[in-house]
Design an enzyme around this catalytic site. Structure first.
Site, short mmCIF file in Angstrom:
data_model
loop_
_atom_site.label_atom_id
_atom_site.label_comp_id
_atom_site.label_asym_id
_atom_site.label_seq_id
_atom_site.Cartn_x
_atom_site.Cartn_y
_atom_site.Cartn_z
N MET A 270 0.76 -1.23 0.04
CA MET A 270 -0.04 0.16 0.14
C MET A 270 0.98 1.38 -0.10
O MET A 270 2.26 1.23 0.65
CB MET A 270 -0.95 0.20 1.20
CG MET A 270 -1.93 -1.23 1.28
SD MET A 270 -2.84 -1.07 2.73
CE MET A 270 -3.64 0.21 2.72
N ASN A 271 0.37 2.44 -0.63
CA ASN A 271 0.87 3.53 -0.43
C ASN A 271 2.13 3.77 -1.50
O ASN A 271 2.91 4.59 -1.19
CB ASN A 271 1.30 3.83 0.88
CG ASN A 271 0.56 4.29 1.97
OD1 ASN A 271 -0.57 4.90 1.66
ND2 ASN A 271 0.46 3.74 3.17
N GLU B 153 -6.45 -2.88 -8.39
CA GLU B 153 -6.84 -4.16 -7.11
C GLU B 153 -6.88 -4.93 -7.78
O GLU B 153 -7.73 -6.04 -7.37
CB GLU B 153 -8.16 -3.36 -6.63
CG GLU B 153 -8.16 -2.19 -5.94
CD GLU B 153 -7.11 -1.80 -4.58
OE1 GLU B 153 -6.55 -2.76 -4.10
OE2 GLU B 153 -6.92 -0.69 -4.47
N CYS C 258 9.25 1.82 3.66
CA CYS C 258 8.74 1.34 5.15
C CYS C 258 8.12 2.74 5.88
O CYS C 258 8.67 3.74 6.04
CB CYS C 258 9.89 0.65 5.71
SG CYS C 258 9.57 0.13 7.34
#
Length: 189
Positions: free
Chosen positions: A11-12, A84, A141
């Site tokens: 994610m991100n 997705e 991270c």
């Protein structure tokens, strides 16, 4: 010759933003693009691709009985983009290979590779098997500056490693982390 691309990340990493950017680039050149998103991802409404930056766009909703090949034949776009992709079934991924191989339409699928338990999603597994090109999109991270490769799921402020594979959420539930930061908070299994 058209190909099936699988571009994955945690994610991100900007996957949905990338989908919207590529769609814009095709359309700016007067080319047709067809966007798909699985029905299960209804965080911003069914049939919506929405980036964390707030940009969104309508897309064709993929249900279990959606005939991806028929839609591609009817619309005959220059490119198909899927957001997705981890939520696709193996059968749906195989249908996308038919779009590529029989209709000569390139398909680019974006999605997560692994869940918070470090298990592959069924769509991700199929895409890793059937994609012509596999590309990693880098994410950072949440806790250090290393490359994020895993997700930590939080419940009541505490990291968890059990539960249903699919539970939609954003930064309120999941953070992208490197393996070291993951194992510092959740035991590797």
């Amino acid at each position: 010759m058209a190909q099936l691309y699988y571009r994955y990340s945690t994610m991100n990493a900007g996957k949905s933003t990338e989908v919207l950017k590529i769609a814009h680039n095709y359309e700016e050149q007067n080319k047709k693009v067809l966007l798909f998103t699985p029905a299960i991802d209804d965080r911003f409404g069914k049939g919506k691709i929405t980036s964390r930056m707030g940009i969104n766009r309508d897309a064709v909703t993929i249900y279990s009985d959606t005939d991806l090949v028929a839609i591609a034949k009817e619309k005959h776009p220059d490119c198909i983009l899927v957001d997705e992709g981890q939520f696709l079934s193996r059968e749906q991924v195989i249908r996308l290979t038919e779009v590529v191989d029989k209709l000569n339409i390139p398909v680019i699928v974006y999605g997560l590779k692994n869940d918070f338990r470090n298990k592959l999603f069924s769509g991700s597994e199929a895409l890793l098997l059937f994609a012509d090109k596999i590309e990693e999109i880098k994410a950072v991270c949440w806790h250090c500056a290393k490359k994020a490769t895993m997700l930590i799921k939080y419940k009541d402020g505490h990291p968890v490693s059990d539960g249903p594979q699919i539970e939609l959420g954003g930064n309120d539930k999941y953070v992208s982390v490197c393996r070291r930061c993951y194992s510092d908070r959740v035991p590797l299994k």
